[in-house]
Design a protein around this motif. Structure first.
Motif, short mmCIF file in Angstrom:
data_model
loop_
_atom_site.label_atom_id
_atom_site.label_comp_id
_atom_site.label_asym_id
_atom_site.label_seq_id
_atom_site.Cartn_x
_atom_site.Cartn_y
_atom_site.Cartn_z
N LYS A 49 -14.35 3.55 11.61
CA LYS A 49 -15.50 2.72 11.93
C LYS A 49 -15.27 2.00 13.25
N GLU A 107 -11.22 0.80 13.02
CA GLU A 107 -10.42 0.72 11.79
C GLU A 107 -10.69 1.94 10.92
N GLU A 108 -9.65 2.41 10.28
CA GLU A 108 -9.79 3.51 9.33
C GLU A 108 -10.34 2.98 8.02
N ILE A 109 -11.24 3.71 7.41
CA ILE A 109 -11.82 3.25 6.16
C ILE A 109 -11.45 4.17 4.98
N TYR A 169 -7.76 0.88 3.35
CA TYR A 169 -7.46 0.41 4.71
C TYR A 169 -8.35 -0.79 5.10
N SER A 170 -9.62 -0.73 4.75
CA SER A 170 -10.58 -1.76 5.17
C SER A 170 -10.80 -2.77 4.03
N LYS A 171 -10.64 -4.05 4.35
CA LYS A 171 -10.87 -5.09 3.35
C LYS A 171 -12.36 -5.23 3.04
N ASN A 172 -13.20 -5.05 4.05
CA ASN A 172 -14.63 -5.23 3.83
C ASN A 172 -15.24 -4.10 3.00
N LYS A 217 -13.44 -2.10 0.90
CA LYS A 217 -12.58 -1.75 -0.22
C LYS A 217 -13.39 -1.70 -1.52
N ASP A 246 -21.70 -4.07 7.83
CA ASP A 246 -21.36 -2.65 7.83
C ASP A 246 -21.99 -1.90 9.01
N TYR A 250 -19.77 5.25 12.88
CA TYR A 250 -18.78 5.88 12.01
C TYR A 250 -18.48 7.28 12.55
#
Length: 364
Positions: free
Chosen positions: A59, A69-71, A83-86, A88, A114, A118
């Motif tokens: 993303k 960041e990798e999701i 990988y992503s806290k948002n 997850k 979001d 992507y």
């Protein structure tokens, strides 16, 4: 010869790079907040691609200052999605086995955070391919409310307003029930179809109005009932308000007066309670006793004969307490008033002869 060799090598490398192909054509999506978005990413591989399959979703946020960041990642038959806290717990592969050529993902309950770009990367060395997809998150119209701005009396001017929250642009549509009734003109002065202006209102404008608000991802609506009524008695209303205000002030003044009076009574009772003293009886007057004693003796002398005056006068005058003569009179003395003998006889007085007394106390 060397030039031809280099050209053949470049062509072979290009073919090897293009051996993995992503067949998805979608490039952008618009979704409403809270919905689920599906990012397609289907691919094909060639026989030359012999290395393990590696799928990676990245993303890129709208803010260029933030890093990518990798999701979610698929590698060696395993899925890594923490990988992503948002994201997850909200992102997952659509296919249970991405090796079959489907690297698509779903993101549930999407939020405004979001939004971004992507990228789907598929690697099966020596083949590599990638695809970018743009996501725009919009907010559906919500909290729509209709209300009347102004007075709905006959002959007055008022406006029908419709307000809503949501991603722009918003489109408004008014409707009146039943449709056969007269519909007010839409206000064009403000260039805002959310407002309907009514001038010189008549009973024909009474009815039920519906306002529908739309945008690219949804809609919302509200209902408003309007009743055009005859003009009210303004003078009577003002008079009633004045009378009510005066009555309220009078009641308030009476309440304050009662409170002040009660406080004064309580204060007076406290002061009287603290000032009570036991009364002391007045002392007996000795002067009046002595005078009454002497007066009684004078009366007795008037009824006695001359033969016994001598013994009686000595005994009686000796019985008078000395303290009665020694006591200083409290009131100032006044000279006795002289009354003529004829007047005394007329008043009924009886003449009494008081014998004279010598220095040694004998009667002369």
């Amino acid at each position: 010869m060397k030039l031809l060799l280099c050209f053949a090598l470049l062509c072979w490398t290009a073919d090897m790079t293009r051996s993995v192909t992503i067949t998805t054509t979608e490039e952008s999506f618009e979704k409403a907040k809270g919905e689920t978005v599906h990012f397609p990413c289907k691919f094909t591989v060639s026989p030359e691609d012999q290395e393990p399959l590696h799928i990676e979703w990245i993303k890129s946020p709208p803010d260029n200052q933030r890093v990518d960041e990798e999701i979610i990642v698929y590698f060696g038959g395993n899925i890594y999605d923490k990988y992503s806290k948002n994201l997850k717990g909200r992102v997952y592969f659509t296919s249970s086995d991405p090796r079959l050529g489907d690297a698509s993902i779903n993101i549930t309950d999407i939020q405004l955070s979001d939004m971004g770009t992507y990228q789907c990367k598929v690697k099966k060395l020596p083949g590599i391919a990638n695809k970018k997809i743009q996501l725009s998150v919009l907010v559906k119209p919500s909290g729509t409310k209709c209300y009347l701005d102004g007075s709905s009396e006959i002959g007055s001017d008022f406006k029908l307003r419709c307000e809503s929250e949501g991603s722009l642009p918003l489109y408004y549509e008014w409707q009146k029930f039943p449709n056969t009734e007269k519909f007010p003109p839409v206000s064009l002065s403000d260039l805002n179809p959310a407002i309907i202006s009514v001038r010189n209102a008549t009973p024909e404008y009474s009815g039920t109005y519906s306002c529908t608000v739309k945008n690219r991802v949804g809609f919302d609506k509200c209902i408003l009932t309007v009743t055009v009524i005859p003009p009210s008695n303004t003078a009577g209303t003002i008079a009633g308000a004045i009378v009510g205000t005066l009555c309220g002030l009078l009641l308030l003044g009476l309440l304050i007066f009662c409170c002040c009076k009660k406080r004064k009574e309580e204060k007076y009772e406290k002061e009287v309670h603290h000032d009570i003293r036991e009364d002391v009886p007045p002392p007996k007057s000795r002067t009046s006793t002595a005078r009454s004693y002497i007066g009684s003796n004078h009366s007795s002398l008037g009824s006695m004969s001359p033969s016994n005056i001598e013994g009686y006068s000595k005994a009686q005058y000796n019985q008078v307490p000395s303290e009665d003569f020694d006591r200083t009179p409290q009131s100032p003395s006044f000279p006795p008033a002289k009354v003529a003998a004829s007047n005394l006889s007329r008043m009924g007085a009886i003449p009494v002869m008081i014998p004279a007394q010598s220095k040694d106390g004998s009667i002369v």
